[in-house]
Design a protein around this motif. Structure first.
Motif, PDB file in Angstrom:
ATOM      1  N   ASN A   1      -3.328  -4.543  19.423  1.00 24.47           N
ATOM      2  CA  ASN A   1      -4.341  -5.131  18.562  1.00 24.47           C
ATOM      3  C   ASN A   1      -5.718  -4.831  19.144  1.00 24.47           C
ATOM      4  O   ASN A   1      -5.841  -4.434  20.307  1.00 24.47           O
TER       5      ASN A   1
ATOM      6  N   ARG B   1     -13.009   3.277   9.797  1.00 19.47           N
ATOM      7  CA  ARG B   1     -12.167   2.343   9.052  1.00 19.47           C
ATOM      8  C   ARG B   1     -13.004   1.244   8.398  1.00 19.47           C
ATOM      9  O   ARG B   1     -12.840   0.931   7.221  1.00 19.47           O
TER      10      ARG B   1
ATOM     11  N   ASP C   1     -12.927  -1.989   8.565  1.00 22.21           N
ATOM     12  CA  ASP C   1     -12.320  -3.244   8.115  1.00 22.21           C
ATOM     13  C   ASP C   1     -12.248  -4.233   9.270  1.00 22.21           C
ATOM     14  O   ASP C   1     -12.650  -3.927  10.390  1.00 22.21           O
ATOM     15  N   GLN C   2     -11.729  -5.404   8.997  1.00 23.26           N
ATOM     16  CA  GLN C   2     -11.653  -6.454  10.012  1.00 23.26           C
ATOM     17  C   GLN C   2     -10.219  -6.746  10.461  1.00 23.26           C
ATOM     18  O   GLN C   2      -9.963  -7.769  11.091  1.00 23.26           O
ATOM     19  N   SER C   3      -9.284  -5.849  10.132  1.00 20.09           N
ATOM     20  CA  SER C   3      -7.897  -6.070  10.551  1.00 20.09           C
ATOM     21  C   SER C   3      -7.810  -6.117  12.076  1.00 20.09           C
ATOM     22  O   SER C   3      -8.412  -5.294  12.765  1.00 20.09           O
TER      23      SER C   3
ATOM     24  N   LEU D   1      -3.280   1.502  11.819  1.00 23.09           N
ATOM     25  CA  LEU D   1      -2.800   1.155  10.485  1.00 23.09           C
ATOM     26  C   LEU D   1      -2.244   2.385   9.769  1.00 23.09           C
ATOM     27  O   LEU D   1      -2.699   3.508  10.009  1.00 23.09           O
TER      28      LEU D   1
ATOM     29  N   GLY E   1      -2.522   0.197   4.936  1.00 20.78           N
ATOM     30  CA  GLY E   1      -3.305  -0.842   5.584  1.00 20.78           C
ATOM     31  C   GLY E   1      -2.497  -1.839   6.384  1.00 20.78           C
ATOM     32  O   GLY E   1      -3.000  -2.903   6.756  1.00 20.78           O
ATOM     33  N   THR E   2      -1.228  -1.511   6.680  1.00 21.18           N
ATOM     34  CA  THR E   2      -0.390  -2.375   7.516  1.00 21.18           C
ATOM     35  C   THR E   2      -0.104  -1.673   8.839  1.00 21.18           C
ATOM     36  O   THR E   2      -0.382  -0.494   9.014  1.00 21.18           O
ATOM     37  N   ARG E   3       0.478  -2.411   9.767  1.00 19.48           N
ATOM     38  CA  ARG E   3       0.710  -1.879  11.114  1.00 19.48           C
ATOM     39  C   ARG E   3       1.596  -0.635  11.077  1.00 19.48           C
ATOM     40  O   ARG E   3       2.624  -0.607  10.404  1.00 19.48           O
TER      41      ARG E   3
END
Length: 304
Positions: free
Chosen positions: A160, A200, A202-204, A209, A213-215
């Motif tokens: 992360n 990117r 974004d705030q993920s 990703l 947009g997922t892991r």
């Protein structure tokens, strides 16, 4: 005690010891194969098998049958390790009084040297991603962390953003057995991460990703690596762990001490790290050639 009940207790214990999901599933698969064999040997249904009924001779017969069917020694050793752990646990819990695996010898294994990439192959691979688009920037991060920091693919995909300290250039990695270690990043990895996260926008909290947009998954990393290898026309098959092998081999070949490499890799035993010393022979020969009087004399004659 019935086998199913004993296995349930054992699995619960494995999870309590922070064993990985892969390890626990592998243990269950190997143990269930053995239980089916044992039940057949005792002429009964597996669900009625009692752990107290299993003895040394059934274990030996099981291993003998595996050998007759041509199972590799490494696979046999893995199955035997599962049996050892299971029956050791039952003895510790006083469910059985005698360990039927205690007197069974492990099959002798030849040491298999890890496959690695040479420096020019690594450079070619690191330059393969197309950094003009977002996914190419992500792929650059993948390569720079697998090779530059020697991460396992499972460690890579679980990262992360808060595992990364850009200012100090370090990663906090959760390794095997949920053991955390701190690993340095290269300048190239830091720059690749900055570029990727900026693009990117974004705030993920997840570092890597997929296009949805997922892991990113481990399987996806392998597919990405396959495409990059094909792009630069490398003939050999390259898997993510090979970049970790290359990381360790190149460190040792460059003069790093074994203990430091062990810590960087997160190896519990030094023997796990020692397999990477095979390439250092060339470096030792070079030092010998430059430093030993008799070797130096030979070199002088060549120059003349």
């Amino acid at each position: 005690m019935l086998i199913d009940e004993a296995l349930s207790l054992f699995v619960g214990h494995q999870y309590s010891q922070n064993r990985s999901e892969h390890t626990v599933i592998a243990y269950q698969t190997d143990l269930n194969q053995f239980f089916r064999f044992a039940a057949s040997e005792l002429n009964q249904e597996p669900e009625f098998l009692q752990v107290q009924e299993i003895d040394l001779y059934i274990v030996r017969s099981f291993l003998g049958t595996l050998s007759e069917h041509g199972l590799a020694r490494k696979s046999m050793a893995r199955k035997l390790a599962a049996l050892r752990s299971f029956f050791k646990f039952l003895c510790h819990k006083e469910i059985i009084s005698e360990n039927p695996v205690q007197r069974v010898a492990s099959p002798k294994l030849g040491r298999k040297l890890p496959h690695f990439l040479y420096l020019d192959q690594v450079w070619g691979l690191l330059n393969a991603p197309d950094e003009s688009d977002l996914l190419g920037c992500r792929d650059k991060v993948i390569l720079e962390l697998l090779y530059g920091s020697g991460l396992r693919v499972s460690e890579l995909v679980s990262l992360n953003r808060d595992n990364i300290d850009i200012d100090s250039g370090i990663l906090r990695v959760m390794g095997k057995g949920q053991k955390e270690r701190v690993v340095p990043m290269t300048h190239y990895a830091i720059q690749a991460i900055k570029t990727y996260l900026t693009r990117r926008g974004d705030q993920s909290p997840v570092l890597l990703l997929n296009y949805q947009g997922t892991r990113l998954s481990e399987r996806s990393v392998r597919r990405i690596l396959d495409k990059l290898v094909a792009k630069i026309s490398l003939e050999q098959h390259v898997h993510p762990h090979m970049l970790r092998h290359s990381f360790a081999t190149h460190l040792l070949d460059g003069g790093a001490d074994l203990r430091s490499v062990q810590e960087l890799l997160g190896h519990k035993k030094l023997s796990s790290t020692q397999v990477y010393t095979h390439l250092t022979r060339e470096r030792l020969k070079e030092v010998f050639s430059q430093a030993h009087p008799r070797a130096k004399a030979r070199n002088i004659k060549k120059k003349r």
